[in-house]
Design a protein around this motif. Sequence first.
Motif, short mmCIF file in Angstrom:
data_model
loop_
_atom_site.label_atom_id
_atom_site.label_comp_id
_atom_site.label_asym_id
_atom_site.label_seq_id
_atom_site.Cartn_x
_atom_site.Cartn_y
_atom_site.Cartn_z
N PRO A 24 0.70 -0.85 0.56
CA PRO A 24 0.58 0.12 -0.09
C PRO A 24 0.89 1.07 -0.12
O PRO A 24 0.27 1.85 -0.58
CB PRO A 24 -0.70 -0.19 1.33
N ALA A 25 1.24 1.57 0.89
CA ALA A 25 2.32 2.30 0.46
C ALA A 25 3.41 2.88 -0.53
O ALA A 25 3.23 4.12 -1.27
CB ALA A 25 3.64 2.32 1.58
N GLY A 26 3.90 1.86 -1.16
CA GLY A 26 4.54 1.83 -2.37
C GLY A 26 3.13 2.11 -3.76
O GLY A 26 3.39 3.09 -4.30
N ILE A 27 2.65 1.57 -3.67
CA ILE A 27 1.06 2.16 -4.48
C ILE A 27 0.46 3.22 -4.83
O ILE A 27 0.44 4.09 -5.41
CB ILE A 27 0.17 1.62 -4.29
N TYR A 28 0.16 3.99 -2.99
CA TYR A 28 0.02 5.21 -2.63
C TYR A 28 1.38 5.74 -2.76
O TYR A 28 0.49 7.50 -4.05
CB TYR A 28 -0.04 5.16 -1.36
N ALA A 29 2.56 6.19 -2.84
CA ALA A 29 3.31 6.80 -3.67
C ALA A 29 3.16 6.49 -5.10
O ALA A 29 3.45 8.02 -5.75
CB ALA A 29 5.17 6.28 -3.01
N TYR A 111 9.32 -0.46 1.32
CA TYR A 111 9.16 -1.75 1.56
C TYR A 111 9.49 -2.44 2.89
O TYR A 111 8.91 -3.83 2.97
CB TYR A 111 10.35 -2.32 1.50
N GLY A 112 8.12 -1.60 3.50
CA GLY A 112 7.86 -1.77 5.15
C GLY A 112 8.56 -2.91 6.10
O GLY A 112 9.35 -2.34 6.05
N ALA A 113 7.90 -3.20 7.24
CA ALA A 113 8.81 -3.38 8.26
C ALA A 113 8.45 -4.60 8.59
O ALA A 113 7.62 -5.05 9.68
CB ALA A 113 8.63 -3.44 9.33
N ASP A 341 17.92 2.86 11.78
CA ASP A 341 17.93 3.26 12.64
C ASP A 341 17.20 3.15 13.75
O ASP A 341 16.03 3.79 13.89
CB ASP A 341 18.23 4.77 13.07
N GLY A 342 17.59 1.89 14.23
CA GLY A 342 15.83 1.06 15.24
C GLY A 342 14.64 0.72 14.27
O GLY A 342 13.88 1.06 14.79
N GLY A 343 15.20 0.13 13.29
CA GLY A 343 13.67 0.21 12.44
C GLY A 343 13.02 0.51 12.04
O GLY A 343 12.45 0.38 10.96
N THR A 344 13.61 1.91 11.49
CA THR A 344 13.18 3.37 10.56
C THR A 344 14.44 3.38 9.54
O THR A 344 15.59 3.59 10.29
CB THR A 344 12.64 3.32 10.96
N TRP A 367 5.89 2.16 6.22
CA TRP A 367 6.21 0.94 7.99
C TRP A 367 7.65 1.15 8.14
O TRP A 367 8.46 1.89 8.82
CB TRP A 367 6.24 0.16 7.98
N ILE A 368 9.12 1.87 6.85
CA ILE A 368 10.18 1.56 6.71
C ILE A 368 10.85 3.12 7.43
O ILE A 368 11.58 3.24 7.87
CB ILE A 368 10.54 0.82 5.88
N LYS A 369 9.45 3.83 7.07
CA LYS A 369 9.76 5.53 7.61
C LYS A 369 9.43 5.92 8.33
O LYS A 369 10.06 6.37 9.20
CB LYS A 369 8.61 6.14 6.59
N ARG A 370 8.05 5.63 9.38
CA ARG A 370 7.54 5.63 10.57
C ARG A 370 7.59 4.80 11.82
O ARG A 370 6.70 4.79 12.49
CB ARG A 370 5.93 6.66 10.39
#
Length: 475
Positions: A24-29, A111-113, A341-344, A367-370
């Motif tokens: 979803p994040a990639g498609i929305y971008a 690419y998510g988490a 850094d810490g998973g993001t 998710w890989i951002k926030r």
Amino acid sequence: MPDVAQPSGTGPRPLRVAVVGAGPAGIYAAEALAAQDDVPVAVDLIDRLPTPFGLVRHGIAPDHRKMRALRETLHHTLDHERVRFVGNVEVGLDLSIAELRRHVDAVVYTYGAAGDRALGVPGEELPGSLAATDVVAWYCGHPDADRARVEEAVARARDVVVVGVGNVALDVARVLVRSPAELDPTEMPQHVLDALAAAPVERVTVLGRRGPAQATFTTQELRELGHLADATVLVDPADLTDPGDDALAAGDRHVARNLAVLHEYAAHTAEPGRPVVRLRFHARPVRLLGTDRVTGVEVERTTVDADGRATGTGELDVVPADLVVRSVGYRGHPLPGLPLDGGTVPHRAGRVLREGEISPGEYVAGWIKRGPTGVVGTNKHDARETVASLLADAATERLHTGGDPDDLVRALQARGAQPVLLADWRAIDAAEVALGATRGRDRTTLHERAALLAAVRAAAVPGVALDRGTADSTP
């Protein structure tokens, strides 16, 4: 879109953008980029799987059929003339970040988490101890699922403990006690349906280390447990007596609704012959018991302070368990060549930071951002922020445009990769629909990468049918 991600015509050279991750994040971008008219763009939507949609396909539980239908909306972006789906390509393996950046003006990492968080307690490594990510991948038909490991654990699972009180924890509990009749219409691979039908599950205990007012599941997800055909949901009334919960409920509608449902469940009683789902709060796992495999979970009673922190009381008991599933959060994994850094990924308004400085042409969303927070729709606003930063940089010529004139797909094919394009995905989609029809379902998920790629090859050669044995092999 044609195989070359360049709109035809004599207009200005488009801004070439690669989006890494087709969830979803990639498609929305990609949608935000394609929908604007200020800058001509050509977007390559890259995913390591041969299929798009990310967690909509491989994270939302298959019995949530309406929620999974979101992919029909997401598909509109895949059909956009400015967007090209490039599946079955893993950045960091099939090509490096540096190589990708030579083909495009900007990269958006989405690419998510997908990693899981550990409990950090003794015994967690025992057989029969699984991450929710393992179980979800299995029942959603993810190509990377460890089928043998999960099915071995499920086959023994008379007593199950699920650690965590978010929606994923409730998904796992619900799926494990659903009746075969409830699951049969879903898209689950046949081997998953067979394993769940044969599973001996009698009791599922869901543990929350804090109180019910601090649980993160949604009211809709919680209510759904009360409508299971062959299972009863139980709550200990003693878990619902904290005056602090009432105070939180007075100022938070979500908490109030959850507590109202839990009070309904507290009036339930177990029924002979029906599986039980017990929601237990103020219960922190301190040790997984067993020698050769899990046999139980040692649990400590907790109290919750004014700041919502759980503190152990020293009061211990043991919950029997043949299977323990931890569902205590997701965590991002590093992509080779990308800071984490810490998973993001460190960023500023979506602009990737390397050693504290903005890295021109690199962006991040989802998710890989926030971090793993919010619902699917949260990614839309998040992606728009990132795309706004990217377009602002393009307008002020902060991007180093030009790049390698060679087309990305041709370059991948030249090095032996097998990129799956939109027409190929359509072939997979059609094969899943056809496979489902043979079993009276709308669709059945193809769960093996080989079967997914076989569907592509079969569509390329008229008259060649997909081997149903390959599509859903059962030993």
